[in-house]
Design an enzyme around this catalytic site. Structure first.
Site, PDB file in Angstrom:
ATOM      1  N   ASP A  28     -36.151  18.712  59.930  1.00  0.00           N
ATOM      2  CA  ASP A  28     -37.226  19.660  60.255  1.00  0.00           C
ATOM      3  C   ASP A  28     -36.937  20.976  59.533  1.00  0.00           C
ATOM      4  O   ASP A  28     -35.958  21.077  58.783  1.00  0.00           O
ATOM      5  CB  ASP A  28     -37.363  19.846  61.772  1.00  0.00           C
ATOM      6  CG  ASP A  28     -38.826  20.021  62.177  1.00  0.00           C
ATOM      7  OD1 ASP A  28     -39.474  20.939  61.627  1.00  0.00           O
ATOM      8  OD2 ASP A  28     -39.315  19.254  63.005  1.00  0.00           O
ATOM      9  N   GLU A  75     -48.686  18.670  61.752  1.00  0.00           N
ATOM     10  CA  GLU A  75     -48.696  20.118  61.556  1.00  0.00           C
ATOM     11  C   GLU A  75     -48.407  20.524  60.103  1.00  0.00           C
ATOM     12  O   GLU A  75     -47.634  21.444  59.856  1.00  0.00           O
ATOM     13  CB  GLU A  75     -47.672  20.773  62.505  1.00  0.00           C
ATOM     14  CG  GLU A  75     -47.976  20.476  63.960  1.00  0.00           C
ATOM     15  CD  GLU A  75     -46.890  20.926  64.926  1.00  0.00           C
ATOM     16  OE1 GLU A  75     -47.245  21.297  66.050  1.00  0.00           O
ATOM     17  OE2 GLU A  75     -45.692  20.895  64.572  1.00  0.00           O
ATOM     18  N   HIS A 105     -42.965  20.607  57.840  1.00  0.00           N
ATOM     19  CA  HIS A 105     -41.661  20.548  58.537  1.00  0.00           C
ATOM     20  C   HIS A 105     -40.514  20.257  57.568  1.00  0.00           C
ATOM     21  O   HIS A 105     -39.580  19.528  57.897  1.00  0.00           O
ATOM     22  CB  HIS A 105     -41.697  19.496  59.666  1.00  0.00           C
ATOM     23  CG  HIS A 105     -42.547  19.916  60.834  1.00  0.00           C
ATOM     24  ND1 HIS A 105     -42.115  20.804  61.782  1.00  0.00           N
ATOM     25  CD2 HIS A 105     -43.813  19.579  61.174  1.00  0.00           C
ATOM     26  CE1 HIS A 105     -43.087  20.998  62.683  1.00  0.00           C
ATOM     27  NE2 HIS A 105     -44.121  20.266  62.330  1.00  0.00           N
TER      28      HIS A 105
HETATM   29  C1  ACM Z   1     -45.460  17.294  67.332  1.00  0.00           C
HETATM   30  O1  ACM Z   1     -45.259  17.632  68.511  1.00  0.00           O
HETATM   31  N1  ACM Z   1     -45.555  18.194  66.387  1.00  0.00           N
HETATM   32  C2  ACM Z   1     -45.574  15.898  66.959  1.00  0.00           C
END
Ligand code: ACM
Length: 530
Positions: free
Chosen positions: A178, A314, A251
C-alpha cells in the site's frame, strides 16, 4: 441419552446429537489414520494436542486407535464436510483431507479450553459422547489482514492463521502492499523493500486530527521470499489458501517512492506517513505494465492460490487527467476517458494472470468502466440498495462473475465495536458484534444460478489504527467468530443468544492460546459516539 450440556462450538455444526459414552484422552492414547490421505490431518492434530497434554500421542497407520481418521465417500458431505463420532473412542471421517481437518478442529473445541495452551496443563481431558455431521454454507470463508499500514512479524501472522483455521476459515487475504509500505520481497526490484518497506515516521492519532503530529519513529519491515513460502506452507497444512494482494494502479506510493519512474509526477515521493486516499498513482506506460507483470510473476511463484488480488480500489484519476503523456496514451488507444483506461489496465492484468492459469480478483471498483472477462469481484462498498457497490455486485453475478461479499457496513473490523468512549482509537463507524452476526450475505432477486456465484464472505482488518497484533486481535475477535459462524451455518440455524453463550468458552480458548480478544463485558455500550 447423555444428560451433558451441549458443547460450546464455534462455528456451531449443522447437526449435533449427544450420544452415550465418554472419551478420555490419556497418556496411553493413540492416533491412527486408516488410509494414507488421512495421515496429514492425523499428524497435525497430534502436534496440536501434545503441548497442553504432554502426552506422546503416537500417530500410526491403523484402523484402530483412540482417535481414528479415515477418508470415506459420502458425496453429500461435499469438499469440506465431515462426520465426527465420540464414544469411548473417536472417529473422524470425511471425503476430503480438508473435511478431516475440520473434524479435528471440532474435536479440539470439544476438549476443555486449556487444550489450546502451549505449555503442559495437568487436568482430565474428557469429552461427552456426541455425533456430529457437518459441512459449510460457503466455500469462501475469508479474513483479510493489512500488513502494509502496519507491519506484522511472521510469527504473529502464523499464530493469526492458526486461530483462523481453528474457526474453520479457509481463506487468508493478505494485503501486502500500500502507500505506507511494501512488504513482499521482489527479487527483480530490490528497492521495493530496501526503500518501499520503510517510512520515516507515522501519524499520531486520527487522520482527521489537526494539527497533525508524527511519532518520529521509522516503521517498516517485509517478508523475504523464504518467509512467504513458510507462511504459505503453514497455511496450506491448515487448509487455508492465501490470496495475496498487490494493490494497483492506486495505493502504490511506496513502490513509486522506490522507483519514481512508475509514477505520474516529476517530484520525488516518500513512503506515505499518513492515512487516507492518496492521489499518487502508477502511470500507464508499457514499462510500468511490465513492472506489474514482473511483480505478479514472482507473486505467482510464491503463492499457489488460483486467485490473485490486484486491488483496484480508490484509484484517483486526477494525475492521469493532468498528464499529457497519459492523455496521449489514451488517445492512441482510442479510449474515451480515464475509467476506460483503468478498465483496460485491469483487463490486461487479467489476461496476463489467465495466461498463467490464475484468476483475477479485485475490489468492486474494477467493474467501473467495464469489467474484465471472468474477473471476480470483492464487494466492499456498503450493502444498501442503490449503492454503487451493490449495483456492481448484483450486475456482476447476473453477468456470470463470481463474487465475495466483504462489505464495510458489517464486515470491516476496523470500525468501533461499542460506543464506549474508552474504546481504543479506530477509524470510525460502529459495527457491534450483533450487527456482524445478523448480516445475511445474500442479494435479493437473484435466480439460483446467479446466487451460486456468491462464493462467500470475508472480514477486513485495515490496520491504520492497529499498530501491532494485540490491537489486530482486539478488533478481530469476537467479530471474526460471528463471521466464522455466518460463513459456515445456514441462515435458519443461526442463533445469536446461543452464540453469545458459546463465546464464553471461546474466550477461554483465546485466553489459553494468547489471543487478545475483546472481552464481552469489558466495555459497556453507551449511547453517545466515541
Ligand atoms: C477498501 O476499503 N479500500 C477496499
Amino acid at each position: 441419552m447423555s444428560t451433558s450440556i451441549a458443547p460450546s462450538l464455534i462455528p456451531q455444526p449443522i447437526e449435533l446429537n449427544p450420544i452415550n459414552g465418554t472419551f478420555e484422552l490419556s497418556a496411553d492414547s493413540t492416533i491412527a489414520f486408516a488410509d494414507e490421505a488421512a495421515r496429514q490431518p492425523a499428524e497435525l492434530l497430534a502436534t496440536q494436542l501434545r503441548p497442553a497434554t504432554g502426552f506422546k500421542l503416537p500417530v500410526k497407520p491403523n484402523t484402530k486407535g483412540s482417535i481414528v481418521f479415515q477418508t470415506q465417500k459420502d458425496p453429500a458431505l461435499g469438499p469440506e464436510g465431515y462426520e465426527l463420532r465420540v464414544t469411548s473412542h473417536i472417529s473422524i471421517e470425511a471425503p476430503s483431507v480438508a473435511g478431516l481437518f475440520y473434524g479435528s478442529q471440532t474435536l479440539r473445541q470439544l476438549l476443555p479450553p486449556e487444550i489450546y495452551a502451549s505449555k503442559k496443563i495437568s487436568k482430565g481431558w474428557t469429552i461427552q459422547g456426541v455425533e456430529i455431521r457437518d459441512l459449510p454454507r460457503f466455500r469462501w470463508r475469508g479474513m483479510h489482514l493489512d500488513v502494509a499500514r502496519h507491519f506484522m512479524p511472521k510469527k504473529e501472522v502464523l499464530h493469526f492463521i492458526d486461530t483462523l483455521a481453528s474457526l474453520k476459515f479457509n481463506t487468508f487475504h493478505w494485503h501486502l502492499t500500500d502507500d505506507q509500505g511494501w512488504r513482499i520481497e521482489i527479487k527483480k526490484y530490490p528497492k521495493l523493500t530496501t526503500i518501499g518497506a520503510w517510512r520515516k515516521e507515522t501519524l499520531v492519532g486520527h487522520n482527521d486530527d489537526r494539527p497533525r503530529r508524527y511519532d518520529g519513529l521509522c516503521h517498516g519491515g517485509f517478508y523475504t521470499q523464504s518467509d512467504l513460502r513458510e507462511v504459505v506452507a503453514y497455511a496450506t497444512e491448515r487448509h487455508i489458501r492465501i490470496v495475496p494482494e498487490i494493490d494497483m494502479p492506486g495505493h502504490m506510493q511506496a513502490a513509486i517512492a522506490a522507483y519514481p519512474e512508475l509514477g505520474c509526477t516529476e517530484h520525488p515521493l516518500e513512503v506515505m506517513k499518513e492515512w487516507g486516499i492518496c492521489k499518487n498513482i502508477l502511470n500507464l506506460e508499457e514499462s510500468t505494465f511490465q513492472f506489474c507483470k514482473d511483480v505478479l510473476t514472482e507473486v505467482m511463484d510464491l503463492f499457489p492460490s488460483e486467485f490473485i488480488h490486484i486491488g483496484g480500489d480508490e484509484a484517483e484519476k486526477e494525475q492521469w487527467e493532468a498528464s499529457e503523456r497519459i492523455q496521449d496514451l489514451r488517445k492512441k488507444r482510442g479510449l474515451n476517458n480515464m475509467q476506460a483506461m483503468q478498465s483496460e489496465f485491469i483487463q490486461r492484468i487479467a489476461d496476463f494472470l489467465k495466461s498463467n492459469n490464475r484468476r483475477l480478483i479485485g475490489w468492486d471498483e474494477i467493474a467501473e468502466g467495464g469489467l474484465a472477462e471472468k474477473a471476480t469481484i470483492m464487494w466492499w462498498r456498503g450493502e444498501s440498495l442503490g449503492n454503487v457497490g451493490f449495483e456492481i455486485a448484483k450486475k456482476s453475478v447476473q453477468n456470470g462473475h463470481d463474487l465475495v461479499i466483504a462489505v464495510n457496513s458489517h464486515l470491516y473490523f476496523d470500525a468501533y465495536q461499542s460506543m464506549d468512549p474508552h474504546e481504543p482509537l479506530a477509524i470510525g463507524e460502529f459495527i457491534p458484534l450483533e450487527s456482524t452476526y445478523s448480516f445475511e450475505p445474500e442479494i435479493e432477486g437473484l435466480n439460483h444460478t446467479e446466487a451460486a456465484h456468491i462464493l462467500g464472505v470475508q472480514g477486513q482488518l485495515w490496520t491504520e489504527y492497529m499498530p501491532d497484533i494485540e490491537k489486530v486481535e482486539y478488533m478481530a475477535f469476537p467479530r471474526a467468530c460471528a463471521l466464522a459462524e455466518l460463513a459456515w451455518l445456514p441462515k435458519k440455524k443461526k442463533n445469536f443468544a446461543t452464540f453469545l453463550r458459546r463465546m464464553q468458552m471461546q474466550e477461554k480458548r483465546f485466553a489459553a492460546t494468547g489471543v487478545n480478544f475483546r472481552k464481552s463485558k469489558s466495555v459497556m455500550p453507551h449511547t453517545t459516539a466515541p
